[in-house]
Design an enzyme around this catalytic site. Structure first.
Site, PDB file in Angstrom:
ATOM      1  N   ASP A 144       6.549  -6.286   2.990  1.00 25.50           N
ATOM      2  CA  ASP A 144       6.180  -6.078   1.587  1.00 25.50           C
ATOM      3  C   ASP A 144       7.239  -5.256   0.841  1.00 25.50           C
ATOM      4  O   ASP A 144       8.126  -4.639   1.447  1.00 25.50           O
ATOM      5  CB  ASP A 144       4.816  -5.361   1.540  1.00 25.50           C
ATOM      6  CG  ASP A 144       3.940  -5.869   0.405  1.00 25.50           C
ATOM      7  OD1 ASP A 144       4.490  -6.254  -0.627  1.00 25.50           O
ATOM      8  OD2 ASP A 144       2.709  -5.844   0.568  1.00 25.50           O
ATOM      9  N   ASP A 183      -0.910 -11.719  -5.350  1.00 23.54           N
ATOM     10  CA  ASP A 183      -2.074 -10.927  -4.961  1.00 23.54           C
ATOM     11  C   ASP A 183      -3.328 -11.461  -5.640  1.00 23.54           C
ATOM     12  O   ASP A 183      -4.431 -10.992  -5.362  1.00 23.54           O
ATOM     13  CB  ASP A 183      -1.882  -9.450  -5.346  1.00 23.54           C
ATOM     14  CG  ASP A 183      -1.109  -8.693  -4.271  1.00 23.54           C
ATOM     15  OD1 ASP A 183      -0.848  -9.274  -3.207  1.00 23.54           O
ATOM     16  OD2 ASP A 183      -0.771  -7.508  -4.503  1.00 23.54           O
TER      17      ASP A 183
HETATM   18  C1  GLA Z   1       0.706  -5.743  -1.680  1.00 24.47           C
HETATM   19  C2  GLA Z   1       0.501  -7.102  -1.044  1.00 24.47           C
HETATM   20  C3  GLA Z   1      -0.921  -7.240  -0.591  1.00 24.47           C
HETATM   21  C4  GLA Z   1      -1.230  -6.141   0.393  1.00 24.47           C
HETATM   22  C5  GLA Z   1      -0.949  -4.787  -0.237  1.00 24.47           C
HETATM   23  C6  GLA Z   1      -1.086  -3.679   0.779  1.00 24.47           C
HETATM   24  O1  GLA Z   1      -0.033  -5.635  -2.848  1.00 24.47           O
HETATM   25  O2  GLA Z   1       0.852  -8.129  -1.925  1.00 24.47           O
HETATM   26  O3  GLA Z   1      -1.138  -8.499  -0.010  1.00 24.47           O
HETATM   27  O4  GLA Z   1      -0.448  -6.319   1.548  1.00 24.47           O
HETATM   28  O5  GLA Z   1       0.348  -4.717  -0.778  1.00 24.47           O
HETATM   29  O6  GLA Z   1      -0.840  -2.451   0.235  1.00 24.47           O
END
Ligand code: GLA
Length: 688
Positions: free
Chosen positions: A448, A510
């Protein structure tokens, strides 16, 4: 034109669907003569371009058509391929000589120099016969004896024909990627750029151009940092599309003998329009992905813990979740954020990459082994480039966070960005992640990057930060070649062809709201193939929007991508759990067809969009109604890819079987049944 006029020399590349032609005048840069759908072998432009262009009034006596490397200050008045100077000197540039090498049948190397400004340029152009993608990249070497400051170096450029009408690009934000933006192409300069330090949710580094005759052109930059692209009207009525890395002032200062290598620009065009462009990009991206073992295995169904558990990790509950997931056919269990030391919310601990002993008293092994014992793979979330001020790492090395002396730090999601260009930082991260991969049965890293870059170095290091991230990924996969990586950045903030060569899946957004996903996935699939598109079935109501969608609709929208589930399956009622299990079984039955073939996307009006996967003789057709109909009778769905002279058998969702002539389906269209306001149907279409 006199009969004795010497025939110009040309450099020509063909692929099955595209042709690129440059004219090679002596002592200057190659001139762009053609970029477009395939011309027959042997076709050349004939006369030299200049001989066909009488001098316009009040114009320079030396005509300067669009070249492969337009200069500055010496008669080309448009956007130049280079902006550079040596302390105010050598700012005017023009190529004074060019040699062409052909290292491979599909590749030309244009070795250019400006003997006055003391620069050497190698522009490589490969028109790949298996993808129809023209890959351009540029290397500039400072052949002078003083530092050369570079402000802009285009990775490449392509001409667009006179009937180019509109450019389709993408904007967005976190939770809302791939918002389509359509701009008419006029005489105004069109420009999109991104200065956020990573690819960004806001500005995908590519676009599609549509022409009056139905031809479409596409281009994307293989780069995960700052970028710029522009389309400029040229005085002969064509347009000129240029893209490259956006460089901060002082970011690239080449000492004598040093070189700057740009990212690659991937360009293609298709007489079949946007779908032909997408198919070419899919072939090129597929060829660039380095799969563990050399070939892609069927994309395993994911269970991602994030929206089901967030930071609230309870080992026993997660084991139960894994058991429940395996029971409905899930194949890979990804432990998301919340597993590492002290990470109970988003205020702390990034950088402290060892298990939280409160949540996992014996480390991650018991959970990972439980998962593997159920026949699933185990995956783990990391965010290596980030650091929370509230972390052991920050307390030990506050200077490892990107900062600029005298400037207050700016946090986002309570976090700062590590300076990955410092070898000790990269070594620290490798030294923390490698032991996890060594000691646990981890087959997958979700990688990430949840904030934009600011304070990017005392002297700007945006570019080197991107290269350092690629290098860290490569270092880990060199030691652990069985590990796949998912590129995620708060969802779709790092989707690009650059990182595609270092990873194996993108988390597209997300936002798992299925209606939003219809748009997001449609944009994504214009540039990337479906098998790298992480698409999950989320909870109801959707966490990001609060909207309610039926289980079958959520499953139908997620079906074509790399399918996953992001909810607590233990909480589902019997009926919903059975529905989800059936959707997983359907995905497994269809994934080979969904992830290897050609893809077409289109709209059938009245809120109906469709995708077809496969070939012109065997297709899976996904029909999505995104809102209730406003018509008494349903619109028809036209399928342009069918053979007009073949007859087809259609198996509908309702198990009806009927036949139709290809020409009828192309021109008149298939009748659609009434569908619910939010519904996906999957039909099979086979040539008889
Ligand atoms: C980001 C990612 C999510 C999740 C969060 C965790 O927003 O896109 O899928 O992994 O971080 O903090």
């Amino acid at each position: 034109m006199s009969a004795e006029a010497p025939q110009p020399r040309y450099a020509i590349l063909h692929s099955p669907a595209c042709t690129a032609i440059w004219e090679l005048p002596e002592g200057e840069a190659p001139l762009w003569r053609y970029w477009g759908p395939r011309l027959p072998d042997g076709v050349t432009p004939g006369a030299a371009l200049r001989s066909t262009r009488p001098e316009p009034s009040f114009s320079l006596h030396f005509d300067q058509p669009l070249s492969l490397f337009p200069g500055l200050g010496l008669g080309w008045f448009g956007q130049s391929a280079l902006l550079a100077h040596r302390a105010g000197q050598d700012w005017a540039q023009a190529i004074t000589g060019c040699r062409v090498e052909q290292p491979a049948p599909d590749t030309l190397r244009f070795l250019m120099a400006d003997a006055v400004a003391d620069i050497a340029i190698t522009l490589s152009a490969r028109l790949d016969p298996s993808s129809d993608v023209l890959t351009l990249s540029t290397t500039l070497t400072n052949t002078g004896d003083k530092i050369l400051d570079i402000q802009w170096l285009a990775a490449g450029s392509v001409p667009l024909p006179e009937d180019a009408l509109a450019v389709h690009s993408f904007a967005g934000r976190h939770n809302a990627e791939f918002v389509p933006v359509k701009d008419p192409l006029t005489r105004s300069l069109w420009r999109r750029e991104n200065r956020r330090g990573l690819t960004s949710h806001d500005c995908f580094p590519g676009a599609l151009v549509t022409c009056a005759d139905g031809t479409a052109y596409g281009a994307q930059l293989a780069w995960s940092g700052n970028h710029a692209q522009q389309i400029e009207w040229v005085e002969d009525g064509r347009h000129h599309w240029q893209m490259g890395e956006w460089l901060a002032p002082g970011e690239v200062r080449l000492a004598p003998g040093e070189s700057l290598i740009t990212p690659e620009m991937l360009a293609t065009c298709s007489a079949q329009g946007a779908n032909g462009v997408a198919q070419a990009f899919h072939r090129a991206i597929r060829a660039n992905i380095r799969w563990p073992g050399g070939t892609m295995k069927p994309r395993p169904v994911h269970l991602n813990t994030w929206e089901g558990f967030y930071f609230d990790h309870d080992e026993a509950a997660l084991k139960d979740l894994a058991t429940a997931a395996a029971a409905i056919g899930i194949e890979r269990f990804v432990l998301d954020d919340g597993w590492f030391a002290g990470r109970h919310d988003d205020t702390s601990s990034l950088g402290d990459w060892w298990p939280d002993m409160g949540k996992y008293p014996k480390g991650l092994a018991p959970l990972a082994e439980h998962v593997v014992g159920l026949g699933m793979e185990f995956g783990l979330w990391v965010e290596p480039e980030m650091i929370n001020p509230a972390s052991d790492l920050y307390r030990a090395h506050p200077d490892w966070a990107l900062h600029i002396a005298g400037r207050p730090l700016l946090s986002a999601r309570n976090q700062l960005v590590l300076d990955l260009t410092r070898p000790e930082v990269a070594d620290y991260l490798y030294g923390k992640i490698a032991p996890l991969l060594e000691s646990l049965p981890i087959a997958y890293l979700k990688w990430d990057h949840n904030r934009d870059l600011t304070h990017a170095g005392q002297t700007p290091l945006y570019r080197r930060q991107v290269l350092a991230a690629y290098a860290l990924m490569d270092r880990l996969t060199a030691t652990f070649p069985h590990v796949e990586i998912e590129a995620c950045a708060g969802g779709g903030g790092r989707i690009d062809a650059g990182i595609a060569a270092h990873s194996h899946r993108f988390w597209a957004s997300d936002c798992i709201d299925a209606i939003e996903r219809v748009r997001i996935q449609r944009g994504f699939l214009q540039f990337m193939p479906p098998e790298v598109m992480g698409s999950h079935v989320g909870a109801c109501p959707a966490h990001s929007t609060g909207r309610m969608q039926a289980m079958d609709f959520r499953c139908g929208v997620a079906l074509p991508g790399h399918f996953g589930v992001e909810l607590d399956v233990r909480l589902l009622g019997e009926a919903e759990r059975a529905e989800l299990a059936a959707a997983i079984a359907r995905y497994k039955a269809l994934r080979t067809r969904l992830h290897h073939g050609l893809l077409w996307q289109g709209e059938a009006t009245d809120g109906v969009v469709w995708q077809a996967h496969g070939s012109a003789t065997s297709l899976l057709l996904l029909i999505t109604r995104t809102r209730p109909t406003t018509q008494r009778h349903q619109p028809r769905l036209r399928l342009p890819m069918l053979h007009p002279d073949r007859r087809y058998r259609i198996h509908t969702e309702a198990a009806d079987v009927w036949e139709v002539d290809g020409a009828w389906a192309i021109r008149s269209g298939l009748p659609l049944p009434p569908m619910r306001g939010e519904e996906v149907q999957v039909w099979q279409i086979e040539a008889i």
